[in-house]
Design a protein around this motif. Structure first.
Motif, PDB file in Angstrom:
ATOM      1  N   THR A 128     -97.973 -16.110  37.672  1.00 55.58           N
ATOM      2  CA  THR A 128     -98.654 -17.288  37.147  1.00 55.58           C
ATOM      3  C   THR A 128     -97.903 -18.514  37.638  1.00 55.58           C
ATOM      4  N   SER A 129     -98.649 -19.472  38.182  1.00 52.94           N
ATOM      5  CA  SER A 129     -98.051 -20.699  38.699  1.00 52.94           C
ATOM      6  C   SER A 129     -98.463 -21.886  37.851  1.00 52.94           C
ATOM      7  N   VAL A 130     -97.519 -22.777  37.625  1.00 54.05           N
ATOM      8  CA  VAL A 130     -97.793 -24.071  36.997  1.00 54.05           C
ATOM      9  C   VAL A 130     -97.532 -25.114  38.073  1.00 54.05           C
ATOM     10  N   TYR A 131     -98.562 -25.894  38.381  1.00 54.06           N
ATOM     11  CA  TYR A 131     -98.446 -26.954  39.384  1.00 54.06           C
ATOM     12  C   TYR A 131     -98.136 -28.254  38.655  1.00 54.06           C
ATOM     13  N   VAL A 132     -96.958 -28.807  38.897  1.00 52.94           N
ATOM     14  CA  VAL A 132     -96.520 -30.039  38.262  1.00 52.94           C
ATOM     15  C   VAL A 132     -96.951 -31.184  39.174  1.00 52.94           C
ATOM     16  N   LEU A 133     -97.881 -32.003  38.694  1.00 55.24           N
ATOM     17  CA  LEU A 133     -98.521 -32.987  39.559  1.00 55.24           C
ATOM     18  C   LEU A 133     -97.741 -34.283  39.713  1.00 55.24           C
ATOM     19  N   ASP A 134     -96.925 -34.628  38.723  1.00 51.13           N
ATOM     20  CA  ASP A 134     -96.195 -35.895  38.752  1.00 51.13           C
ATOM     21  C   ASP A 134     -94.708 -35.658  38.992  1.00 51.13           C
ATOM     22  N   GLU A 135     -94.042 -36.687  39.464  1.00 48.57           N
ATOM     23  CA  GLU A 135     -92.620 -36.568  39.792  1.00 48.57           C
ATOM     24  C   GLU A 135     -91.790 -36.274  38.546  1.00 48.57           C
ATOM     25  N   ILE A 136     -90.944 -35.278  38.679  1.00 46.88           N
ATOM     26  CA  ILE A 136     -89.987 -34.901  37.644  1.00 46.88           C
ATOM     27  C   ILE A 136     -88.874 -34.125  38.356  1.00 46.88           C
ATOM     28  N   ALA A 137     -87.671 -34.205  37.839  1.00 42.09           N
ATOM     29  CA  ALA A 137     -86.536 -33.523  38.462  1.00 42.09           C
ATOM     30  C   ALA A 137     -86.723 -32.005  38.379  1.00 42.09           C
ATOM     31  N   HIS A 138     -86.640 -31.350  39.528  1.00 45.32           N
ATOM     32  CA  HIS A 138     -86.830 -29.897  39.546  1.00 45.32           C
ATOM     33  C   HIS A 138     -85.771 -29.175  38.713  1.00 45.32           C
ATOM     34  N   GLN A 139     -84.562 -29.727  38.632  1.00 47.43           N
ATOM     35  CA  GLN A 139     -83.505 -29.099  37.840  1.00 47.43           C
ATOM     36  C   GLN A 139     -83.871 -29.092  36.347  1.00 47.43           C
ATOM     37  N   ASP A 140     -84.503 -30.174  35.864  1.00 47.97           N
ATOM     38  CA  ASP A 140     -84.903 -30.245  34.458  1.00 47.97           C
ATOM     39  C   ASP A 140     -85.956 -29.184  34.141  1.00 47.97           C
ATOM     40  N   VAL A 141     -86.915 -29.013  35.048  1.00 55.06           N
ATOM     41  CA  VAL A 141     -87.962 -28.016  34.850  1.00 55.06           C
ATOM     42  C   VAL A 141     -87.365 -26.608  34.903  1.00 55.06           C
ATOM     43  N   PHE A 142     -86.410 -26.393  35.791  1.00 56.14           N
ATOM     44  CA  PHE A 142     -85.744 -25.099  35.886  1.00 56.14           C
ATOM     45  C   PHE A 142     -84.990 -24.790  34.589  1.00 56.14           C
ATOM     46  N   LEU A 143     -84.284 -25.761  34.049  1.00 58.00           N
ATOM     47  CA  LEU A 143     -83.563 -25.546  32.789  1.00 58.00           C
ATOM     48  C   LEU A 143     -84.532 -25.199  31.659  1.00 58.00           C
ATOM     49  N   LYS A 144     -85.657 -25.928  31.576  1.00 57.72           N
ATOM     50  CA  LYS A 144     -86.640 -25.634  30.531  1.00 57.72           C
ATOM     51  C   LYS A 144     -87.243 -24.245  30.746  1.00 57.72           C
ATOM     52  N   GLY A 145     -87.605 -23.918  31.969  1.00 53.25           N
ATOM     53  CA  GLY A 145     -88.146 -22.596  32.259  1.00 53.25           C
ATOM     54  C   GLY A 145     -87.171 -21.497  31.884  1.00 53.25           C
ATOM     55  N   ASN A 146     -85.896 -21.703  32.173  1.00 52.79           N
ATOM     56  CA  ASN A 146     -84.880 -20.719  31.814  1.00 52.79           C
ATOM     57  C   ASN A 146     -84.740 -20.569  30.306  1.00 52.79           C
ATOM     58  N   GLN A 147     -84.848 -21.671  29.563  1.00 54.04           N
ATOM     59  CA  GLN A 147     -84.837 -21.575  28.104  1.00 54.04           C
ATOM     60  C   GLN A 147     -85.994 -20.707  27.622  1.00 54.04           C
ATOM     61  N   LEU A 148     -87.166 -20.899  28.228  1.00 54.08           N
ATOM     62  CA  LEU A 148     -88.361 -20.174  27.801  1.00 54.08           C
ATOM     63  C   LEU A 148     -88.263 -18.670  28.059  1.00 54.08           C
ATOM     64  N   ILE A 149     -87.580 -18.274  29.126  1.00 54.29           N
ATOM     65  CA  ILE A 149     -87.487 -16.845  29.452  1.00 54.29           C
ATOM     66  C   ILE A 149     -86.212 -16.199  28.928  1.00 54.29           C
ATOM     67  N   GLY A 150     -85.390 -16.964  28.221  1.00 56.57           N
ATOM     68  CA  GLY A 150     -84.193 -16.403  27.609  1.00 56.57           C
ATOM     69  C   GLY A 150     -82.992 -16.289  28.522  1.00 56.57           C
ATOM     70  N   ALA A 151     -82.963 -17.060  29.601  1.00 62.48           N
ATOM     71  CA  ALA A 151     -81.809 -17.045  30.507  1.00 62.48           C
ATOM     72  C   ALA A 151     -80.610 -17.713  29.833  1.00 62.48           C
ATOM     73  N   THR A 152     -79.427 -17.375  30.299  1.00 62.95           N
ATOM     74  CA  THR A 152     -78.192 -17.965  29.780  1.00 62.95           C
ATOM     75  C   THR A 152     -77.418 -18.592  30.930  1.00 62.95           C
ATOM     76  N   GLU A 153     -76.268 -19.157  30.616  1.00 60.55           N
ATOM     77  CA  GLU A 153     -75.427 -19.739  31.669  1.00 60.55           C
ATOM     78  C   GLU A 153     -74.896 -18.665  32.617  1.00 60.55           C
ATOM     79  N   ASN A 154     -74.981 -17.401  32.228  1.00 57.32           N
ATOM     80  CA  ASN A 154     -74.535 -16.303  33.091  1.00 57.32           C
ATOM     81  C   ASN A 154     -75.633 -15.780  34.012  1.00 57.32           C
ATOM     82  N   THR A 155     -76.839 -16.307  33.879  1.00 54.03           N
ATOM     83  CA  THR A 155     -77.948 -15.866  34.728  1.00 54.03           C
ATOM     84  C   THR A 155     -77.690 -16.325  36.159  1.00 54.03           C
TER      85      THR A 155
END
Length: 191
Positions: A5-32
């Motif tokens: 499943t893909s989410v297309y982000v249409l407006d400018e946003i820092a990719h690192q911020d989206v990655f951090l949020k995505g990792n929170q959603l899937i249960g990733a940790t700092e050791n991932t």
């Protein structure tokens, strides 16, 4: 076999911020474990090499026990796909460019095995619908527009209204895997 499943982000946003949020959603940790690298271009008979202009991938490594594999496709300081999404000068017959995907700043990809089932009984489609809804709400809070698409549905949607289709499509894909693919694999293994 997996549900992507893909989410297309249409407006400018820092990719690192989206990655951090995505990792929170899937249960990733700092050791991932993750990678941040330029995509390689694969050539018949040759070794893949990054080329100027190729997109980058910020994503988790597989086999870490997460509910989904998370990849963010981006270009540093530029949209991933500009509004004019036609072939580049080097495209030719058999071009595998993603010309049908919408113009966007980032593409967020969640990938989960069809056989996935969590302790709450959710299957891959249910999980992905939840991930899209949660990421969508987070993007909405930041006034960032987004669209989504699942490989089993082959349409691009906006908002939350069609997310139940993702649940049913994921269930159908899981059933197909259990009743068609898995028995064929098991029969082949026995022979």
């Amino acid at each position: 076999m997996t549900l992507t499943t893909s989410v297309y982000v249409l407006d400018e946003i820092a990719h690192q911020d989206v990655f951090l949020k995505g990792n929170q959603l899937i249960g990733a940790t700092e050791n991932t474990r993750f990678r941040d690298e330029q995509k390689k271009t694969w050539r018949v008979g040759g070794v893949g090499q990054p080329e100027p202009g190729n997109a980058w991938i910020l994503g988790n490594h597989a086999d870490q026990g997460l509910c989904a594999l998370l990849d963010i496709y981006y270009r540093p300081n530029a949209p991933l796909r500009a509004a004019d999404n036609g072939c580049e000068w080097y495209c030719g017959p058999g071009c595998y460019a993603e010309h049908d995907n919408p113009a966007c700043w980032l593409e967020v990809s969640f990938d989960t095995a069809y056989g996935y089932r969590d302790e709450q009984g959710r299957r891959c489609g249910d999980l992905h619908a939840s991930l899209v809804a949660d990421l969508g709400r987070w993007l909405d809070e930041r006034a960032v527009r987004w669209l989504w698409e699942a490989d089993t549905l082959a349409e691009v949607y906006s908002g939350y209204e069609r997310l139940p289709r993702l649940c049913s499509a994921g269930s159908e894909a899981t059933a197909w895997f259990r009743t068609s693919v898995l028995p064929a694999i098991q029969a082949k293994a026995r022979s």
